[in-house]
Design a protein around this motif. Structure first.
Motif, PDB file in Angstrom:
ATOM      1  N   GLN A  32       1.022  -1.128  -0.032  1.00  0.00           N
ATOM      2  CA  GLN A  32      -0.079  -0.082  -0.141  1.00  0.00           C
ATOM      3  C   GLN A  32       0.901   1.423   0.044  1.00  0.00           C
ATOM      4  O   GLN A  32       0.674   2.221  -0.731  1.00  0.00           O
ATOM      5  N   LEU A  69       2.312   1.768  -3.414  1.00  0.00           N
ATOM      6  CA  LEU A  69       1.339   2.368  -4.412  1.00  0.00           C
ATOM      7  C   LEU A  69       1.010   3.659  -4.056  1.00  0.00           C
ATOM      8  O   LEU A  69       0.962   4.492  -5.004  1.00  0.00           O
ATOM      9  N   ASN A  70       1.030   4.309  -2.838  1.00  0.00           N
ATOM     10  CA  ASN A  70       0.628   5.462  -2.522  1.00  0.00           C
ATOM     11  C   ASN A  70       1.764   6.707  -2.950  1.00  0.00           C
ATOM     12  O   ASN A  70       1.416   7.645  -3.301  1.00  0.00           O
ATOM     13  N   GLU A  71       2.905   5.934  -2.896  1.00  0.00           N
ATOM     14  CA  GLU A  71       4.053   6.972  -3.148  1.00  0.00           C
ATOM     15  C   GLU A  71       4.284   6.808  -4.870  1.00  0.00           C
ATOM     16  O   GLU A  71       5.401   7.242  -5.298  1.00  0.00           O
ATOM     17  N   ASP A  72       3.273   6.033  -5.724  1.00  0.00           N
ATOM     18  CA  ASP A  72       3.640   5.826  -7.041  1.00  0.00           C
ATOM     19  C   ASP A  72       4.853   5.172  -7.460  1.00  0.00           C
ATOM     20  O   ASP A  72       5.291   5.780  -8.441  1.00  0.00           O
ATOM     21  N   ARG A  73       5.375   4.406  -6.836  1.00  0.00           N
ATOM     22  CA  ARG A  73       6.526   3.538  -6.711  1.00  0.00           C
ATOM     23  C   ARG A  73       6.237   2.229  -7.581  1.00  0.00           C
ATOM     24  O   ARG A  73       6.350   1.219  -6.995  1.00  0.00           O
ATOM     25  N   ILE A  74       5.767   2.253  -8.737  1.00  0.00           N
ATOM     26  CA  ILE A  74       5.169   1.143  -9.241  1.00  0.00           C
ATOM     27  C   ILE A  74       5.810   0.102  -9.849  1.00  0.00           C
ATOM     28  O   ILE A  74       5.646  -1.104  -9.444  1.00  0.00           O
ATOM     29  N   GLU A  75       7.307   0.209 -10.065  1.00  0.00           N
ATOM     30  CA  GLU A  75       8.144  -0.894 -10.101  1.00  0.00           C
ATOM     31  C   GLU A  75       8.272  -1.740  -8.986  1.00  0.00           C
ATOM     32  O   GLU A  75       8.216  -2.738  -9.058  1.00  0.00           O
ATOM     33  N   TRP A 110       6.596  -1.416  -6.385  1.00  0.00           N
ATOM     34  CA  TRP A 110       5.097  -2.090  -5.959  1.00  0.00           C
ATOM     35  C   TRP A 110       4.761  -3.706  -6.879  1.00  0.00           C
ATOM     36  O   TRP A 110       4.250  -4.324  -6.089  1.00  0.00           O
ATOM     37  N   HIS A 151      -5.634  -4.726  -2.064  1.00  0.00           N
ATOM     38  CA  HIS A 151      -5.182  -3.307  -1.206  1.00  0.00           C
ATOM     39  C   HIS A 151      -5.915  -3.623   0.254  1.00  0.00           C
ATOM     40  O   HIS A 151      -7.147  -3.433   0.267  1.00  0.00           O
TER      41      HIS A 151
END
Length: 96
Positions: A46, A49-55, A57, A86
């Motif tokens: 979570q 995802l919230n930090e937009d660190r998709i790779e 994640w 989530h």
């Protein structure tokens, strides 16, 4: 609508849908004690995802799914093996 989260045959908790947003279900998650060993993984998922660190994640999510998790539709007992989930405390969102 109610869904059960399993790891193998071990019930980890129950998801209860309280509303739906397009393809996502939103609701509550009632964790059982067996979920506690996985809670930190979902917290990490979570946060990324919230930090937009998709790779990153994606790597964490792949690790979560490698644990053999599945959802079960409580009404039909149908198993769902491909899903996104989530969990944030007692709140959850999921799609399949």
């Amino acid at each position: 609508m109610e869904y059960r989260l399993y790891r193998g045959d071990c019930l980890l908790g129950v998801l209860t849908s309280t509303d739906r947003d397009c393809t996502w279900y939103n609701g509550t998650f009632e964790a059982r004690s067996e979920f506690e060993e996985l809670r930190s993984l979902f917290e990490r998922e979570q946060a990324l995802l919230n930090e937009d660190r998709i790779e990153e994640w994606g790597e964490v999510w792949d690790g979560i799914m490698a644990l053999g998790l599945r959802l079960e539709d409580a009404a039909t007992q149908a198993d769902i093996h491909e899903f996104l989930l989530h969990i944030d405390g007692s709140q959850a969102s999921w799609r399949y």
